[in-house]
Write a protein that holds these residues in place. Structure first.
Motif, PDB file in Angstrom:
ATOM      1  N   GLY A 130       6.057   4.943  -4.627  1.00 54.04           N
ATOM      2  CA  GLY A 130       6.931   3.849  -4.204  1.00 54.04           C
ATOM      3  C   GLY A 130       8.010   3.578  -5.246  1.00 54.04           C
ATOM      4  N   LEU A 131       8.901   2.676  -4.894  1.00 53.16           N
ATOM      5  CA  LEU A 131      10.045   2.385  -5.755  1.00 53.16           C
ATOM      6  C   LEU A 131      10.209   0.873  -5.875  1.00 53.16           C
ATOM      7  CD1 LEU A 131      12.078   4.310  -7.171  1.00 53.16           C
ATOM      8  CD2 LEU A 131      13.694   3.766  -5.355  1.00 53.16           C
ATOM      9  N   ALA A 132      10.366   0.403  -7.105  1.00 47.49           N
ATOM     10  CA  ALA A 132      10.710  -1.001  -7.374  1.00 47.49           C
ATOM     11  C   ALA A 132      12.026  -0.990  -8.142  1.00 47.49           C
ATOM     12  CB  ALA A 132       9.609  -1.683  -8.181  1.00 47.49           C
ATOM     13  N   VAL A 133      13.111  -1.369  -7.477  1.00 46.89           N
ATOM     14  CA  VAL A 133      14.443  -1.193  -8.054  1.00 46.89           C
ATOM     15  C   VAL A 133      14.842  -2.343  -8.957  1.00 46.89           C
ATOM     16  CG1 VAL A 133      15.273   0.300  -6.226  1.00 46.89           C
ATOM     17  CG2 VAL A 133      15.503  -2.159  -5.984  1.00 46.89           C
TER      18      VAL A 133
ATOM     19  N   THR B 233       0.839  -1.202   0.000  1.00 47.37           N
ATOM     20  CA  THR B 233       0.000   0.000   0.000  1.00 47.37           C
ATOM     21  C   THR B 233       0.872   1.249   0.000  1.00 47.37           C
ATOM     22  OG1 THR B 233      -0.118  -0.015   2.415  1.00 47.37           O
ATOM     23  CG2 THR B 233      -1.874  -1.156   1.202  1.00 47.37           C
ATOM     24  N   LEU B 234       0.321   2.311  -0.575  1.00 43.78           N
ATOM     25  CA  LEU B 234       0.996   3.601  -0.618  1.00 43.78           C
ATOM     26  C   LEU B 234       0.281   4.593   0.292  1.00 43.78           C
ATOM     27  CD1 LEU B 234       1.806   4.221  -4.410  1.00 43.78           C
ATOM     28  CD2 LEU B 234       3.460   4.204  -2.535  1.00 43.78           C
TER      29      LEU B 234
ATOM     30  N   ASP C 160       7.495   7.294  -0.315  1.00 51.83           N
ATOM     31  CA  ASP C 160       6.900   6.570   0.810  1.00 51.83           C
ATOM     32  C   ASP C 160       8.009   5.767   1.486  1.00 51.83           C
ATOM     33  OD1 ASP C 160       5.541   4.932   2.567  1.00 51.83           O
ATOM     34  OD2 ASP C 160       3.857   4.600   1.204  1.00 51.83           O
ATOM     35  N   PRO C 161       8.366   6.089   2.720  1.00 51.03           N
ATOM     36  CA  PRO C 161       9.490   5.398   3.380  1.00 51.03           C
ATOM     37  C   PRO C 161       9.240   3.916   3.618  1.00 51.03           C
ATOM     38  CG  PRO C 161       8.309   6.765   4.948  1.00 51.03           C
ATOM     39  CD  PRO C 161       7.740   7.089   3.597  1.00 51.03           C
ATOM     40  N   GLU C 162       7.982   3.457   3.497  1.00 53.09           N
ATOM     41  CA  GLU C 162       7.665   2.060   3.737  1.00 53.09           C
ATOM     42  C   GLU C 162       7.524   1.267   2.444  1.00 53.09           C
ATOM     43  OE1 GLU C 162       7.643   0.883   6.729  1.00 53.09           O
ATOM     44  OE2 GLU C 162       7.939   2.862   7.635  1.00 53.09           O
TER      45      GLU C 162
END
Length: 666
Positions: free
Chosen positions: A413-416, A406-407, A447-449
């Motif tokens: 968010g990030l998907a590296v 969740t955002l 979002d830090p999570e």
């Protein structure tokens, strides 16, 4: 008469030079194993499973090229070993001439001896190679999980032909070398050979110290150039760097003969303890005559350690990369204007692959590539951003069996993905710093999570970082902001029908392309499956592993064999000196310890410097390997150390046992 005399000499030589004969036999074995790969059933299984790349053809071509280099190395080893055998037998050859034989007769005897030893080594080596080839195929099949329905022993006549041809040329060179050596020697020189000391004139301590300093400086400069420039820049300075490293190694060993003995003599308590004075003088004379060969051995050990460690490191890295880049069974990318998910499903169905019946589960999602400008471009250092909506992102996670994410409101968010580790860290740092992202007229913060580090789909190329955006933000993006609209299908095969589904999918591949062409012009597509990614990784892994082990074992055996032959030859030459020690009352255990000490110094001085060289070289190589994926340096180091200890330690132990038997007169 000549044949009878040659056979008697062979029996005696095999007893005195067992390691030489075993090394020849092992060289034939290894040469046959790697030149018979084409006919091994595991390579046939790999060729049958390969779809896009002929990995077996690439492997076999490189093995042929490497075999030429290996043949040159083995030829040098055989000539070098033959030189020591002739040096020990000079008095015997002189006796033949004294009894009335001509130099042609002596050359004929040596020719028959070489022929006999060569035939025995070839026969025994080919037998060992035949058995080792079956073991290698079985090991490879288990390593790569290749299923072979029927196992059968295969004898490669092509491998036999290559092995016989190369080794025939090698032994022909040995025969010519023997003939030239005998023809150039005078009778008086042969008879007085055992009274001659092979040593150089002692150099002053000052000259030796200067050589040591110059050698260390050259090595330091070569190390610095390698670490600074890297391993892949092959230009004029690259060869200068290699030359500096080689000359520095040579000067290091050459300088030992000048100050090592002087340094030890300064400590009288140590120098006169036990047989230390005898051992040091013997070793000093050995360095005087063998410093050049010790340099060659050191460089061979460097190659053995470096090639083995790097091949194991690449092997583990490629395997880890394949696992990370194939989270689902198949992925199909399509880039085309006005192309929808319904269009993709229909085209696949028309091509003979119905998604609803052929796949266990699948999703079709969009990945818009946004063109960014202004402050956002400056913040992220790029003008293109790969994006995906949160709902599509969670559908991909569900396909992999992962829980949804969740955002927080007004966050991204990030998907590296599977980029190299340093790049992932760089992107994570930007995410942690809270860089803002302006998309669709809205300003989002990190979002830090929310930071996903796994792959979202299966692909052969590195997966760029993907920004996960809220659904409402994605819907507000204007068409002019989108540079490319990627539509991709990700799915999993039904359990138990993976191979059948894979074949059916590939059968429909070209028909699907035809359907896209009918749909419109100007499209691009890419297609990847877990099995193809695995086969590509397996082919790379097999290539690196085979060539690395091939070269590593040859270099290691060659260096160890050279040292073993040197020490056995010197032990035979020093037999009279040890007999004098025995008459003086020196105990047998002390004489044995002196032999062990000399052999230990001869074996482990080159190995110590080679380890120093390899630490720098492997560090530079790891920088290259690291670009492929995460490097497991501990595993590659441990594996290499085990191989070195087993092979090098075995030669060291066998040399100690053989030298002890010689000095005891047994």
């Amino acid at each position: 008469m000549f044949c009878k005399l040659a056979l008697r000499n062979v029996r005696r030589s095999v007893r005195d030079y067992t390691l030489y004969f075993l090394t020849l036999m092992f060289g034939v074995c290894v040469f046959y194993v790697f030149n018979s790969l084409e006919n091994q059933w595991v390579m046939e299984a790999l060729a049958a499973n390969g779809r896009n790349v002929n990995y077996t053809g690439v492997i076999l071509q490189l093995v042929d090229v490497i075999s030429v280099f290996v043949a040159v190395v083995l030829a040098c080893l055989i000539l070098y070993a033959n030189h020591f055998m002739l040096r020990r037998r000079k008095k015997e050859l002189g006796t033949y001439l004294l009894l009335g034989m001509t130099q042609r007769n002596v050359s004929l005897i040596l020719f028959l001896e070489t022929l006999c030893i060569g035939l025995l080594a070839l026969a025994a080596g080919l037998l060992m190679g035949f058995l080792a080839a079956q073991l290698l195929s079985a090991f490879t099949a288990s390593l790569f999980q290749v299923v072979v329905e029927e196992f059968s022993f295969v004898f490669s006549w092509k491998g036999v032909g290559k092995t016989v041809l190369y080794f025939a040329i090698m032994f022909l060179l040995v025969m010519l070398f023997n003939a030239v050596t005998v023809s150039r020697k005078k009778l008086i020189d042969l008879l007085r050979a055992q009274r001659e000391n092979q040593q150089l004139r002692l150099r002053s301590v000052t000259a030796s110290a200067v050589m040591l300093i110059v050698g260390v400086v050259l090595l330091a400069v070569a190390y610095a150039m390698l670490l600074r420039r890297g391993l892949l820049r092959v230009d004029e300075l690259f060869w200068v760097m290699l030359a500096m490293g080689t000359v520095g190694t040579l000067l290091f060993f050459r300088s030992l003969s000048g100050f090592l003995l002087k340094l030890c003599k300064g400590n009288r308590r140590f120098y006169y303890r036990g047989l230390n004075c005898f051992v040091l003088r013997q070793f000093n004379a050995s360095i005087n005559t063998n410093y050049l060969s010790m340099t060659v051995v050191c460089l061979l050990l460097l190659l053995a350690i470096g090639v083995t460690a790097c091949s194991v490191g690449v092997n583990l890295t490629v395997e880890g990369k394949a696992d990370r880049q194939a989270p689902v069974d198949m992925t199909l990318f399509v880039e085309m204007d006005d192309f929808t998910a319904e269009d993709m499903a229909q085209c696949m169905k028309d091509a003979g692959f119905d998604l609803d019946t052929c796949l266990e589960e699948y999703v079709i999602v969009q990945r818009p590539v946004l063109r960014i400008e202004g402050e956002t471009k400056e913040k992220w250092g790029t003008m293109f951003l790969y994006t995906i909506s949160l709902s599509d992102f969670n559908e991909l996670l569900a396909l992999q069996g992962e829980a949804p994410m969740t955002l927080a409101p007004e966050r991204y968010g990030l998907a590296v993905g599977t980029e190299p580790e340093e790049y992932m860290d760089q992107q994570k740092d930007g995410w942690k710093e809270g860089k803002t992202l302006e998309v669709g007229g809205q300003v989002l913060r990190a979002d830090p999570e929310f930071c996903h580090t796994g792959a979202l789909y299966t692909t052969s190329s590195s997966i760029s970082t993907v920004f996960v955006l809220p659904d409402d933000v994605m819907e507000s993006i204007q068409p002019e902001e989108i540079s490319i609209m990627d539509l991709f299908l990700a799915g999993n095969y039904p359990k138990g029908a993976e191979d059948e589904t894979e074949d059916r999918l590939w059968d429909s591949y070209f028909d699907f392309q035809d359907k896209l062409t009918e749909k419109g012009s100007g499209y691009s597509m890419s297609f990847s499956t877990k099995q193809t990614e695995y086969m590509e990784a397996m082919g790379t892994k097999l290539l690196v592993l085979f060539l690395g082990l091939y070269l590593g074992i040859i270099f290691l055996v060659t260096s160890a064999a050279v040292l073993a032959l040197q020490q056995l030859s010197q032990a035979a030459d020093n037999l009279q000196r040890y007999q004098v020690l025995s008459r003086l009352g020196v105990e047998e255990n002390m004489r044995d310890r002196s032999v062990y000490t000399q052999i230990f110094l001869a074996f482990f001085l080159p190995l110590s410097l080679a380890i120093v060289h390899s630490i720098v070289g492997i560090k530079a190589a790891n920088e290259v390997i690291h670009q492929v994926g995460k490097l497991d340096a501990v595993s590659s180091t441990v594996t290499t150390a085990v191989i070195i200890l087993l092979v090098y330690g075995a030669y060291f132990g066998a040399t100690c046992a053989g030298a002890r038997r010689m000095v005891r007169g047994k």
